[in-house]
Design an enzyme around this catalytic site. Structure first.
Site, mmCIF file in Angstrom:
data_model
loop_
_atom_site.group_PDB
_atom_site.id
_atom_site.type_symbol
_atom_site.label_atom_id
_atom_site.label_comp_id
_atom_site.label_asym_id
_atom_site.label_seq_id
_atom_site.Cartn_x
_atom_site.Cartn_y
_atom_site.Cartn_z
ATOM 1 N N ASN A 134 -14.594 -77.943 -39.573
ATOM 2 C CA ASN A 134 -14.620 -76.980 -38.475
ATOM 3 C C ASN A 134 -15.917 -77.179 -37.684
ATOM 4 O O ASN A 134 -17.007 -77.146 -38.260
ATOM 5 C CB ASN A 134 -14.564 -75.566 -39.044
ATOM 6 C CG ASN A 134 -14.340 -74.521 -37.972
ATOM 7 O OD1 ASN A 134 -14.854 -74.643 -36.861
ATOM 8 N ND2 ASN A 134 -13.588 -73.482 -38.300
ATOM 9 N N PRO A 135 -15.848 -77.407 -36.369
ATOM 10 C CA PRO A 135 -17.070 -77.639 -35.591
ATOM 11 C C PRO A 135 -18.122 -76.542 -35.738
ATOM 12 O O PRO A 135 -19.319 -76.812 -35.634
ATOM 13 C CB PRO A 135 -16.553 -77.715 -34.153
ATOM 14 C CG PRO A 135 -15.162 -78.240 -34.291
ATOM 15 C CD PRO A 135 -14.629 -77.583 -35.544
ATOM 16 N N ASN A 142 -12.620 -77.945 -44.620
ATOM 17 C CA ASN A 142 -13.861 -77.409 -44.055
ATOM 18 C C ASN A 142 -15.126 -77.759 -44.840
ATOM 19 O O ASN A 142 -15.962 -76.889 -45.105
ATOM 20 C CB ASN A 142 -13.742 -75.888 -43.880
ATOM 21 C CG ASN A 142 -12.701 -75.536 -42.834
ATOM 22 O OD1 ASN A 142 -12.464 -76.299 -41.892
ATOM 23 N ND2 ASN A 142 -12.054 -74.394 -42.995
ATOM 24 N N HIS A 182 -6.468 -65.643 -38.069
ATOM 25 C CA HIS A 182 -5.435 -66.181 -38.946
ATOM 26 C C HIS A 182 -4.678 -65.056 -39.643
ATOM 27 O O HIS A 182 -5.116 -63.903 -39.664
ATOM 28 C CB HIS A 182 -6.054 -67.102 -39.997
ATOM 29 C CG HIS A 182 -6.907 -68.190 -39.419
ATOM 30 N ND1 HIS A 182 -6.457 -69.050 -38.445
ATOM 31 C CD2 HIS A 182 -8.189 -68.552 -39.681
ATOM 32 C CE1 HIS A 182 -7.419 -69.900 -38.129
ATOM 33 N NE2 HIS A 182 -8.484 -69.608 -38.852
ATOM 34 N N SER A 224 -4.171 -71.456 -39.712
ATOM 35 C CA SER A 224 -5.364 -71.867 -40.458
ATOM 36 C C SER A 224 -5.317 -73.373 -40.685
ATOM 37 O O SER A 224 -4.248 -73.998 -40.634
ATOM 38 C CB SER A 224 -5.422 -71.144 -41.799
ATOM 39 O OG SER A 224 -4.412 -71.639 -42.667
ATOM 40 N N GLY A 231 -5.701 -74.673 -43.447
ATOM 41 C CA GLY A 231 -4.937 -74.838 -44.681
ATOM 42 C C GLY A 231 -3.462 -75.038 -44.407
ATOM 43 O O GLY A 231 -2.818 -75.909 -45.004
#
Length: 357
Positions: A198-199, A178, A332, A284, A286
């Protein structure tokens, strides 16, 4: 005469001690104190602890988090990490059979030809691959060859004063999450081979790249020639901003390039972890990148994966190493994901770094 000798020895001792503690004070001013290192545990104690972890769940420790759980994590860091190639190969094989990250994680011309229908993974939408869309995809995956060592760098506040930067930069391939600021290089390093984006970050911080784009470009210079991984086909709103990011980097002749998460891969990976009894609204980023790294890399080390507000010693830490903005609740299941990493660490499948390097 004897009295004088004793007096001289006493003065020498005082001067030596003064010099020693003065040097410690100077070093302390120059370098922030790191978290306490752990006392080594015996092999038998480590075996018992790992067995206990492997037969537990995160929910077992939620009531007494700062007591039992932190003590357990503290103790685990006192055990030497031992790679178990059998366990690593088993997990690698399971992920390869379900998801095949080396071929499927990124949308490519190879796996998504013209005319192919892309099914969004988070909503009931589809996208036909046109000639123009096809031209945006890389010809093939960048992960054909096994990578020897990988670092997956989370953004947890536990990275502050970890001095893990040099160790992270030694990895053959570094994943980051991110678009984090690389502003504390001693702790987080600088090397980046792939960074997720992340947009919502592009929307909130850079006005969806519709007006001035230089602030975004200036930020991106820190990532060099990294791949920028975006979920263009998760939600419909992600598609336009992902394509706009790709064009922006091209317009400014940046060496980094945008690639798109393959929603087919995300759907398969979601199914895999749910079959493993991991409950979440959505994985997530991650977990997505850690899973891909496990499959692609021979050795994986996780840094900065710590979703809690206290460190191993119970001291408050920010949510991120660069800010204290909390995550959106409900999307999440970070503590449960984290506990899976702890179990993988205990098995020897991957290494989870929580203390100072």
């Amino acid at each position: 005469m004897v009295h004088c000798k004793k007096l001289i020895l006493t003065l020498i001792t005082v001067l030596v001690c003064y010099g020693f503690y003065k040097n410690l004070w100077i070093l302390g001013k120059e370098r922030p104190r790191t978290r306490k290192t752990q006392f080594p545990m015996s092999a038998a104690e480590c075996m018992d602890l790992k067995s206990y972890i492997l037969n537990s769940t995160m929910k077992k420790f939620e009531v007494n988090f700062s007591g039992t759980f932190l003590k357990m994590m503290n103790a685990l860091q006192g055990c030497p990490w031992i790679e178990n190639r059998t366990e690593r190969n088993l997990l690698q094989s399971q992920l390869n059979n379900c998801c095949n990250a080396s071929y499927s994680m990124i949308v490519t011309q190879e796996n998504s030809p013209v005319g192919h229908t892309i099914h969004y993974d988070a909503e009931m939408k589809v996208q036909k691959v046109t000639e123009s869309l096809y031209d945006m995809f890389p010809k093939s995956t960048p992960f054909r060859k096994p990578i020897r060592s990988c670092a997956v760098v989370g953004n947890g506040g536990i990275l502050k004063n970890s001095f893990c930067g040099a160790e992270i930069d030694l990895a053959d391939f570094v994943f980051r999450l991110n678009l984090p600021p690389l502003n504390v290089t001693d702790d987080v390093g600088t090397k980046t081979d792939l960074v997720s984006a992340n947009p919502t970050i592009l929307i909130d911080r850079f006005g969806s790249l519709r007006e001035k784009r230089k602030p975004f470009i200036n930020m991106m210079r820190a990532f060099g020639s990294a791949l920028v991984l975006m979920p263009a086909f998760s939600y419909l709103f992600c598609t336009d901003i992902s394509i706009r990011t790709l064009y922006t980097l091209e317009d400014f002749d940046m060496s980094s390039r945008v690639v798109f998460f393959n929603p087919h891969y995300i759907a398969n990976l979601t199914l895999y972890w749910r079959n493993m009894k991991l409950q979440f609204g959505r994985m997530s980023s991650g977990l997505m990148l850690a899973s891909a790294a496990i499959e692609i890399c021979e050795k994986v080390t996780l840094y900065g994966f710590w979703p809690f507000s206290q460190d191993l010693n119970g001291t408050s830490v920010p949510h991120h190493y660069y800010d204290n903005v909390p995550p959106n609740k409900g999307a999440h299941s970070m503590p449960d994901e984290f506990f899976r990493y702890v179990q993988m660490h205990s098995k020897g499948s991957l290494q989870l770094k929580l203390g100072p390097c």
